[in-house]
Scaffold this active site. Structure first.
Site, PDB file in Angstrom:
ATOM      1  N   ASP A 178      -2.528  -2.579  -3.173  1.00 36.02           N
ATOM      2  CA  ASP A 178      -2.292  -3.956  -2.745  1.00 36.02           C
ATOM      3  C   ASP A 178      -1.359  -3.905  -1.529  1.00 36.02           C
ATOM      4  O   ASP A 178      -1.098  -2.832  -0.965  1.00 36.02           O
ATOM      5  CB  ASP A 178      -1.767  -4.816  -3.900  1.00 36.02           C
ATOM      6  CG  ASP A 178      -0.357  -4.436  -4.339  1.00 36.02           C
ATOM      7  OD1 ASP A 178       0.208  -3.457  -3.805  1.00 36.02           O
ATOM      8  OD2 ASP A 178       0.199  -5.124  -5.228  1.00 36.02           O
ATOM      9  N   CYS A 220       0.534   0.252  -6.117  1.00 34.52           N
ATOM     10  CA  CYS A 220       1.036  -1.112  -5.944  1.00 34.52           C
ATOM     11  C   CYS A 220       2.553  -1.004  -5.880  1.00 34.52           C
ATOM     12  O   CYS A 220       3.089   0.047  -5.506  1.00 34.52           O
ATOM     13  CB  CYS A 220       0.529  -2.057  -7.027  1.00 34.52           C
ATOM     14  SG  CYS A 220       0.963  -1.645  -8.722  1.00 34.52           S
ATOM     15  N   GLY A 221       3.260  -2.071  -6.204  1.00 40.07           N
ATOM     16  CA  GLY A 221       4.714  -2.001  -6.126  1.00 40.07           C
ATOM     17  C   GLY A 221       5.285  -1.019  -7.130  1.00 40.07           C
ATOM     18  O   GLY A 221       6.134  -0.191  -6.817  1.00 40.07           O
ATOM     19  N   THR A 222       4.809  -1.118  -8.367  1.00 35.80           N
ATOM     20  CA  THR A 222       5.297  -0.247  -9.442  1.00 35.80           C
ATOM     21  C   THR A 222       4.256   0.763  -9.931  1.00 35.80           C
ATOM     22  O   THR A 222       4.623   1.713 -10.624  1.00 35.80           O
ATOM     23  CB  THR A 222       5.687  -1.093 -10.669  1.00 35.80           C
ATOM     24  OG1 THR A 222       4.518  -1.816 -11.090  1.00 35.80           O
ATOM     25  CG2 THR A 222       6.809  -2.067 -10.337  1.00 35.80           C
ATOM     26  N   GLY A 223       3.001   0.508  -9.645  1.00 34.07           N
ATOM     27  CA  GLY A 223       1.897   1.284 -10.236  1.00 34.07           C
ATOM     28  C   GLY A 223       1.459   0.715 -11.576  1.00 34.07           C
ATOM     29  O   GLY A 223       0.387   1.060 -12.076  1.00 34.07           O
ATOM     30  N   HIS A 251      -3.452  17.208 -20.167  1.00 31.69           N
ATOM     31  CA  HIS A 251      -3.531  16.733 -21.558  1.00 31.69           C
ATOM     32  C   HIS A 251      -4.391  15.481 -21.727  1.00 31.69           C
ATOM     33  O   HIS A 251      -5.033  15.319 -22.767  1.00 31.69           O
ATOM     34  CB  HIS A 251      -2.123  16.435 -22.094  1.00 31.69           C
ATOM     35  CG  HIS A 251      -1.323  17.675 -22.365  1.00 31.69           C
ATOM     36  ND1 HIS A 251      -0.212  17.684 -23.174  1.00 31.69           N
ATOM     37  CD2 HIS A 251      -1.470  18.952 -21.921  1.00 31.69           C
ATOM     38  CE1 HIS A 251       0.298  18.913 -23.224  1.00 31.69           C
ATOM     39  NE2 HIS A 251      -0.443  19.703 -22.456  1.00 31.69           N
ATOM     40  N   ARG A 297       7.289   1.038  -4.453  1.00 29.17           N
ATOM     41  CA  ARG A 297       8.677   0.573  -4.520  1.00 29.17           C
ATOM     42  C   ARG A 297       9.497   1.426  -5.499  1.00 29.17           C
ATOM     43  O   ARG A 297      10.663   1.120  -5.752  1.00 29.17           O
ATOM     44  CB  ARG A 297       8.712  -0.900  -4.953  1.00 29.17           C
ATOM     45  CG  ARG A 297       8.049  -1.836  -3.936  1.00 29.17           C
ATOM     46  CD  ARG A 297       7.919  -3.255  -4.482  1.00 29.17           C
ATOM     47  NE  ARG A 297       7.270  -4.135  -3.504  1.00 29.17           N
ATOM     48  CZ  ARG A 297       6.716  -5.305  -3.795  1.00 29.17           C
ATOM     49  NH1 ARG A 297       6.735  -5.743  -5.052  1.00 29.17           N
ATOM     50  NH2 ARG A 297       6.150  -6.034  -2.854  1.00 29.17           N
ATOM     51  N   HIS A 344      -6.758  18.728 -26.876  1.00 28.28           N
ATOM     52  CA  HIS A 344      -6.566  17.562 -26.007  1.00 28.28           C
ATOM     53  C   HIS A 344      -7.865  16.778 -25.863  1.00 28.28           C
ATOM     54  O   HIS A 344      -7.842  15.547 -25.744  1.00 28.28           O
ATOM     55  CB  HIS A 344      -6.021  17.996 -24.641  1.00 28.28           C
ATOM     56  CG  HIS A 344      -4.756  18.788 -24.741  1.00 28.28           C
ATOM     57  ND1 HIS A 344      -3.590  18.232 -25.230  1.00 28.28           N
ATOM     58  CD2 HIS A 344      -4.486  20.085 -24.491  1.00 28.28           C
ATOM     59  CE1 HIS A 344      -2.650  19.159 -25.247  1.00 28.28           C
ATOM     60  NE2 HIS A 344      -3.161  20.290 -24.798  1.00 28.28           N
TER      61      HIS A 344
HETATM   62  C1  RB5 Z   1       3.459  -7.352  -5.979  1.00 31.02           C
HETATM   63  O1  RB5 Z   1       4.612  -8.070  -5.674  1.00 31.02           O
HETATM   64  C2  RB5 Z   1       3.649  -6.541  -7.251  1.00 31.02           C
HETATM   65  O2  RB5 Z   1       3.698  -7.393  -8.343  1.00 31.02           O
HETATM   66  C3  RB5 Z   1       2.543  -5.529  -7.409  1.00 31.02           C
HETATM   67  O3  RB5 Z   1       2.480  -4.710  -6.287  1.00 31.02           O
HETATM   68  C4  RB5 Z   1       2.666  -4.577  -8.587  1.00 31.02           C
HETATM   69  O4  RB5 Z   1       3.924  -3.963  -8.618  1.00 31.02           O
HETATM   70  C5  RB5 Z   1       2.265  -5.098  -9.904  1.00 31.02           C
HETATM   71  O5  RB5 Z   1       2.273  -4.367 -10.908  1.00 31.02           O
END
Ligand code: RB5
Length: 150
Positions: free
Chosen positions: A9, A66-69, A99, A110, A134
């Site tokens: 994203d 994404c921001g966190t995955g 595994h 991020r 596994h």
């Molecule tokens: C976008 O702000 C953020 O929510 C997205 O990149 C992601 O981290 C969601 O899981």
């Protein structure tokens, strides 16, 4: 030549371009499913495309950023046949292949810097699923996917 599907994203936009270039520098082919600008976008839309491509076959695996995955992995794991692992360090990246036979790896732009992100994809790509006990456990995951329970 190994072909990977990649997507992100807006939060993962720059990191996706860097990881794509890194994979190409390692001699891999990469098919890029966007997002193609920095405007705010919805991670499930990208996860949907990449996960369905990987599930359909023809790819070594998929990479979603994404921001966190987390959002990417949650969405990708809704696609039948997908085992998407959200990781933030190289050890788990290796284990999710050895595994869990993860066919998509997710991480957060991020959360990790680009050098850790490169290590993550290296560990995931450069190790093989170990099978054996596994495989039995991965088969159990598939059974839950198919039946809603074991
Ligand atoms: C976008 O702000 C953020 O929510 C997205 O990149 C992601 O981290 C969601 O899981």
């Amino acid at each position: 030549m190994k072909l990977f599907a990649i997507g992100s994203d807006h939060a993962g936009y720059e990191m996706r371009l860097s990881i794509k270039a890194y994979l190409e520098s390692r001699g891999f082919s990469v098919e890029d499913f966007g997002t193609f600008d920095r405007e705010k976008s919805n991670y499930p839309e990208i996860a949907d495309v990449v996960a369905n491509k990987v599930a359909a076959g023809g790819y070594e695996g998929g990479i979603l950023i994404c921001g966190t995955g987390i959002g990417m992995s949650l969405a990708a794991n809704k696609v039948r046949g997908i085992r998407a692992a959200c990781v933030s360090e190289p050890y788990s990246a290796r284990m999710c292949k050895e595994h869990n036979n993860a066919n998509i790896i997710c991480f957060g732009a991020r959360v990790v810097g680009i050098e850790i992100a490169k290590m993550i994809v290296d560990q995931w790509i450069d190790h093989e699923f170990l099978g054996g006990r596994h495989q039995t456990r991965v088969d159990m995951i598939t059974k839950i996917e198919e039946n809603g329970h074991l």
